[in-house]
Design an enzyme around this catalytic site. Structure first.
Site, PDB file in Angstrom:
ATOM      1  N   ASP A  67       0.498  -1.613   0.000  1.00  0.00           N
ATOM      2  CA  ASP A  67      -0.093   0.322  -0.147  1.00  0.00           C
ATOM      3  C   ASP A  67       0.993   1.203   0.009  1.00  0.00           C
ATOM      4  O   ASP A  67       2.413   1.660   0.603  1.00  0.00           O
ATOM      5  CB  ASP A  67      -0.487   0.273   0.810  1.00  0.00           C
ATOM      6  CG  ASP A  67       0.302  -0.509   2.453  1.00  0.00           C
ATOM      7  OD1 ASP A  67       0.741  -0.102   2.623  1.00  0.00           O
ATOM      8  OD2 ASP A  67      -0.813  -0.896   3.594  1.00  0.00           O
ATOM      9  N   ASP A 136      -7.429  -2.376  14.506  1.00  0.00           N
ATOM     10  CA  ASP A 136      -8.854  -2.873  13.586  1.00  0.00           C
ATOM     11  C   ASP A 136      -9.005  -4.138  13.276  1.00  0.00           C
ATOM     12  O   ASP A 136     -10.511  -4.044  12.532  1.00  0.00           O
ATOM     13  CB  ASP A 136      -9.875  -1.581  13.455  1.00  0.00           C
ATOM     14  CG  ASP A 136      -9.012  -0.516  11.477  1.00  0.00           C
ATOM     15  OD1 ASP A 136      -7.790  -1.934  11.880  1.00  0.00           O
ATOM     16  OD2 ASP A 136      -9.193  -0.380  11.070  1.00  0.00           O
ATOM     17  N   HIS A 138      -6.928  -4.215  10.417  1.00  0.00           N
ATOM     18  CA  HIS A 138      -6.859  -4.016   8.824  1.00  0.00           C
ATOM     19  C   HIS A 138      -5.525  -4.330   8.948  1.00  0.00           C
ATOM     20  O   HIS A 138      -4.910  -4.396   9.334  1.00  0.00           O
ATOM     21  CB  HIS A 138      -7.357  -2.637   8.326  1.00  0.00           C
ATOM     22  CG  HIS A 138      -6.215  -1.218   9.152  1.00  0.00           C
ATOM     23  ND1 HIS A 138      -6.349  -0.626  10.009  1.00  0.00           N
ATOM     24  CD2 HIS A 138      -3.980  -1.788   8.410  1.00  0.00           C
ATOM     25  CE1 HIS A 138      -4.353   0.006   9.731  1.00  0.00           C
ATOM     26  NE2 HIS A 138      -3.856  -1.284   9.169  1.00  0.00           N
ATOM     27  N   GLU A 143      -9.538  -1.465   5.224  1.00  0.00           N
ATOM     28  CA  GLU A 143      -9.890  -0.445   6.250  1.00  0.00           C
ATOM     29  C   GLU A 143     -11.293  -2.372   6.740  1.00  0.00           C
ATOM     30  O   GLU A 143     -11.638  -2.437   5.470  1.00  0.00           O
ATOM     31  CB  GLU A 143     -10.146   0.523   6.314  1.00  0.00           C
ATOM     32  CG  GLU A 143      -9.810   1.442   6.563  1.00  0.00           C
ATOM     33  CD  GLU A 143      -8.553   1.533   7.884  1.00  0.00           C
ATOM     34  OE1 GLU A 143      -8.834   0.530   8.924  1.00  0.00           O
ATOM     35  OE2 GLU A 143      -8.390   2.492   7.879  1.00  0.00           O
TER      36      GLU A 143
HETATM   37  C1  GLP Z   1      -0.650   0.339   8.450  1.00  0.00           C
HETATM   38  C2  GLP Z   1      -0.292  -0.268   7.738  1.00  0.00           C
HETATM   39  C3  GLP Z   1      -0.035  -1.666   7.441  1.00  0.00           C
HETATM   40  C4  GLP Z   1       0.275  -2.012   8.897  1.00  0.00           C
HETATM   41  C5  GLP Z   1      -0.222  -1.511   9.726  1.00  0.00           C
HETATM   42  C6  GLP Z   1       0.521  -0.991  11.128  1.00  0.00           C
HETATM   43  O1  GLP Z   1      -1.516   1.403   8.730  1.00  0.00           O
HETATM   44  N1  GLP Z   1      -0.890   0.520   5.771  1.00  0.00           N
HETATM   45  O2  GLP Z   1       0.604  -2.518   6.315  1.00  0.00           O
HETATM   46  O3  GLP Z   1      -0.168  -3.599   9.383  1.00  0.00           O
HETATM   47  O4  GLP Z   1      -0.424   0.271   9.447  1.00  0.00           O
HETATM   48  O5  GLP Z   1       1.487  -1.246  11.566  1.00  0.00           O
HETATM   49  P1  GLP Z   1       2.553  -1.127  12.366  1.00  0.00           P
HETATM   50  O6  GLP Z   1       3.239  -2.103  12.366  1.00  0.00           O
HETATM   51  O7  GLP Z   1       3.457   0.259  12.632  1.00  0.00           O
HETATM   52  O8  GLP Z   1       1.677  -1.207  14.205  1.00  0.00           O
END
Ligand code: GLP
Length: 260
Positions: A67, A136, A138, A143
């Site tokens: 993404d 949440d 995702h 989402e």
């Molecule tokens: C963002 C990214 C996800 C990731 C999420 C959690 O939303 N698009 O790919 O898994 O954050 O991030 P973190 O690993 O920093 O908790």
């Protein structure tokens, strides 16, 4: 699903990185699905170490990132393109032409997304997809309420995700509301999946993803349908799982031939 609970993030990241190394040794031209956020950073650090100390090569590999924020130029300090350069790409030998990030101008989004999916297909599909998970549930930027059959497309972030990701920007208002993300169907087509989650803040999302019902309200729950998912978590992220003891027992008693 294989649930691998480790004492801490470092140990879990090392085990996950070993899987990627095993794949690259078996298939040097592997197609890797990469993720951003803090969760995969330890894995990337370990891959860099393998590259430096053991000469593990990414020279024939291809990568597809999950993404990107829509409307941020690639050089923006909070873009995922910059993140990947800093956390992995500039330290290894993955050729620039093998790197794919879903970054495009807002006016081109539809055409771009279709082309991104076509590029994944042309590369032969993703061999191993790395995922983090949002609070949440995702995955990528899919989402809650994302279609479980979705493909690469534009999404609107929830207020919660914008708040969680504000730490990479100077203020919450600066977090773009729109993103481009690979869909759940793209993720499900990967031949193998590694899900990483660390810390108490992820415990509820992990419990919902692993033991909850399959629902678009927790997009990661869709992974229950995948045949080859490994969930690498620390004790804290495992905290809300009902069957922790079983998962630990399974891992400790894994037949030798099944170990990497
Ligand atoms: C963002 C990214 C996800 C990731 C999420 C959690 O939303 N698009 O790919 O898994 O954050 O991030 P973190 O690993 O920093 O908790």
């Amino acid at each position: 699903m294989e649930i691998i609970i480790q004492e801490n993030e470092e140990q879990a990241a090392k085990l996950a990185a070993r899987e990627i190394r095993a794949l690259l040794l078996k298939k040097p031209a592997a197609v890797l699905g990469l993720a951003t956020g803090s969760s995969p950073v330890g894995v990337y650090r370990e891959l860099i170490r393998y590259h430096r100390e053991e000469g593990l090569s990414f020279g024939q590999a291809t990568s597809f990132n999950l993404d990107e924020y829509l409307g941020l130029p690639p050089g923006h300090p909070a873009s995922y393109a910059t993140f990947m350069q800093e956390q992995l790409f500039r330290e290894i030998d993955l050729p620039a032409e093998g790197i794919n990030i879903p970054s495009c101008a807002p006016s081109e989004v539809e055409v771009f997304c279709e082309a991104y999916d076509a590029r994944i297909a042309a590369a032969g599909g993703i061999d191993l997809q790395i995922l983090g998970i949002g609070h949440d549930g995702h995955i990528g930027f899919n989402e809650p309420s994302s279609s479980l059959g979705s493909r690469t497309r534009i999404k609107t972030l929830t207020a919660e995700t914008r708040r969680a990701n504000a730490r990479f920007f100077s203020s919450e208002d600066e977090v773009p509301p729109h993103v481009v993300t690979m869909g759940i169907a793209n993720i499900m087509e990967a031949r193998e999946i590694i899900l990483l989650a660390f810390g108490r803040g992820k415990a509820a999302a992990i419990a919902a993803a692993v033991e909850g019902p399959i629902t678009a309200s927790c997009p990661a729950s869709m992974l229950q349908f995948h045949r080859r998912v490994k969930v690498f978590i620390d004790e804290e992220a495992a905290g809300a799982l009902q069957r922790q003891d079983y998962y630990r027992w399974v891992y400790e008693h894994k037949p030798g031939w099944q170990r990497a």
